[in-house]
Design an enzyme around this catalytic site. Structure first.
Site, PDB file in Angstrom:
ATOM      1  CG  HIS A 194      -1.823  -1.228   1.230  1.00 23.96           C
ATOM      2  ND1 HIS A 194      -2.725  -1.490   0.222  1.00 23.96           N
ATOM      3  CD2 HIS A 194      -1.903  -2.274   2.072  1.00 23.96           C
ATOM      4  CE1 HIS A 194      -3.342  -2.629   0.467  1.00 23.96           C
ATOM      5  NE2 HIS A 194      -2.853  -3.131   1.575  1.00 23.96           N
TER       6      HIS A 194
ATOM      7  CG  ASP B 206     -10.164  -6.627   8.876  1.00 21.51           C
ATOM      8  OD1 ASP B 206      -9.551  -5.767   8.224  1.00 21.51           O
ATOM      9  OD2 ASP B 206     -11.362  -6.539   9.149  1.00 21.51           O
ATOM     10  CE1 TYR B 207      -3.140  -4.970   9.145  1.00 16.91           C
ATOM     11  CE2 TYR B 207      -5.247  -3.869   8.835  1.00 16.91           C
ATOM     12  CZ  TYR B 207      -4.006  -3.957   9.462  1.00 16.91           C
ATOM     13  OH  TYR B 207      -3.652  -3.009  10.402  1.00 16.91           O
TER      14      TYR B 207
ATOM     15  CG  ASP C 286      -5.616  -5.351   1.347  1.00 22.86           C
ATOM     16  OD1 ASP C 286      -4.579  -5.656   1.941  1.00 22.86           O
ATOM     17  OD2 ASP C 286      -6.145  -4.222   1.482  1.00 22.86           O
TER      18      ASP C 286
ATOM     19  CG  ASP D  73     -15.460  -2.862   6.560  1.00 24.57           C
ATOM     20  OD1 ASP D  73     -15.039  -2.525   5.455  1.00 24.57           O
ATOM     21  OD2 ASP D  73     -15.684  -4.046   6.865  1.00 24.57           O
TER      22      ASP D  73
ATOM     23  CG  PHE E  58     -10.672  -3.922  11.920  1.00 19.56           C
ATOM     24  CD1 PHE E  58      -9.701  -4.132  10.947  1.00 19.56           C
ATOM     25  CD2 PHE E  58     -10.334  -4.152  13.249  1.00 19.56           C
ATOM     26  CE1 PHE E  58      -8.418  -4.531  11.285  1.00 19.56           C
ATOM     27  CE2 PHE E  58      -9.049  -4.564  13.595  1.00 19.56           C
ATOM     28  CZ  PHE E  58      -8.089  -4.745  12.613  1.00 19.56           C
TER      29      PHE E  58
END
Ligand SMILES: Nc1nc2c(c(CN[C@H]3C=C[C@H](O)[C@@H]3O)cn2[C@@H]2O[C@H](COP(=O)(O)O)[C@@H](O)[C@H]2O)c(=O)[nH]1
Length: 341
Positions: free
Chosen positions: A53, A314-315, A319, A239, A237
């Site tokens: 990123h 999560d990441y 992504d 979202d 998380f």
């Protein structure tokens, strides 16, 4: 006054009582199996936070930690009612959307000499200055600009009054505990108190507070002040993208009735039971995926608890959702305007 259930217990309670959203245990197991070989790739590693990123800070400095605090204080509500009319920010010749548009605007401001990540600046920044800093490169402005201004002033003031203007000071006070840092954030920064009431129980998701701890861990590369021995105690998380990808991967299901409301573009209110069930089941579903992944490695005699946790899962999923936007376009995401995610 009774306390709020922590996120993981909240998620279990919600999943056990949910009417319109269900976690598919078999589906979660299949997702874990499909991720088995991904665990050792950059997309699943802590290093990916920087290497994948370009807008994220590449250093582990005090300024990089300040950048993470500023960005996660504003890390909410980028979705647009109409896909073709979106807030976009052009930075170094590239157009960014969604969460990345926020990062692009912050980096653009820093390049222009605006100290947006400095507490003494954003504690008193004016609404007009915030409108300029987060100006759009389309005719669609960033959503909730007044709320963003308010939380900037509020958070900057708290940082100055309680932590000498530095979020790293707050991090140091946590003495290497993710849970301690999470509670310092919740006690001191009101805009991070992401809570609800569901079936008469007080539940929590703490999406921005938990991602702030996670991004602090990531920017400090899990070392020094960022070596949290209990990082695995965080949940994913909750979202509006993770639920979408879990339904796409068939690890979670919506009732016909809820799917119909989502497809019609219903805008829910923060705290509505549909929203709480979507967010709670997402957290619980990912806890199951993590559990199954660890068990698959255990069967091979490998203890992967320092490589597999909800943060890295999560990441990876977030992504993945970014990269598979086209394939996922027929899975609606739930629309809520809120400062919590
Ligand atoms: N669960 C989860 N939610 C996340 C993130 C991030 C950014 N993290 C990146 C930085 C380093 C990591 O490696 C990630 O690449 C933003 N969001 C949320 O998504 C929504 C924006 O979506 P879209 O409109 O499509 O950009 C909005 O609610 C925002 O708060 C995450 O990681 N996990």
């Amino acid at each position: 006054m009774e306390a709020f259930l922590p996120p993981l217990e909240s998620a279990k309670f919600i999943a056990d009582n949910s009417k319109d959203v269900s976690v598919d245990e078999e589906g979660a197991r299949r997702v874990a199996e499909s991720l088995f070989d991904k665990v050792s790739t950059a997309e699943f590693g802590l290093e990916g936070w920087k290497s994948l990123h370009e807008l994220n800070p590449q250093s582990a400095s005090k300024e990089a930690v300040a950048w993470v605090f500023l960005v996660d204080t504003l890390n909410f509500s980028f979705w647009s009612e109409r896909e073709e009319q979106k807030y976009l920010v052009k930075y170094k010749g590239k157009m960014y959307s969604g969460y990345w548009s926020l990062c692009a605007a912050v980096n653009r401001a820093l390049d222009d000499g605006i100290p947006i990540t400095t507490a003494s600046y954003f504690a008193t920044v004016t609404l007009d200055q915030v409108k300029h800093i987060f100006r759009s490169d389309t005719e669609v402005p960033i959503p909730l600009i007044e709320e963003r201004h308010r939380v900037l002033n509020e958070s900057g003031t708290v940082l100055l009054e309680k932590f000498g203007g530095s979020f790293l000071t707050c991090v140091k006070m946590s003495k290497g505990s993710a849970q301690k840092l999470l509670h310092l954030i919740l006690e001191n920064f009101p805009s991070y108190r992401d809570e609800a009431v569901y079936e008469k129980k007080k539940v929590s998701f703490y999406k921005r507070a938990q991602i702030l701890v996670a991004d602090t861990w990531s920017v400090l590369e899990g070392r020094g002040d960022g070596s949290f021995e209990d990082i695995s105690s965080l949940t994913i998380f909750a979202d509006y993208r993770i639920p979408q990808v879990l339904v796409h991967l068939k690890a979670m299901k919506y009732s016909e009735e809820l799917m119909k409301k989502l497809r019609e573009g219903t805008v829910f209110q923060s705290g509505d039971k549909e929203e709480v069930e979507i967010r709670g089941c997402s957290i619980w579903c990912c806890a199951l995926i993590c559990k199954h992944l660890l068990e698959l490695y255990e069967k091979k005699g490998q203890d992967m608890r320092d490589k597999i946790n909800a943060v890295l899962l999560d990441y990876y999923l977030w992504d993945y959702a970014r990269e598979h936007r086209e394939e996922m376009k027929d899975i609606p995401f739930h629309q809520v305007r809120s400062i919590y995610y």
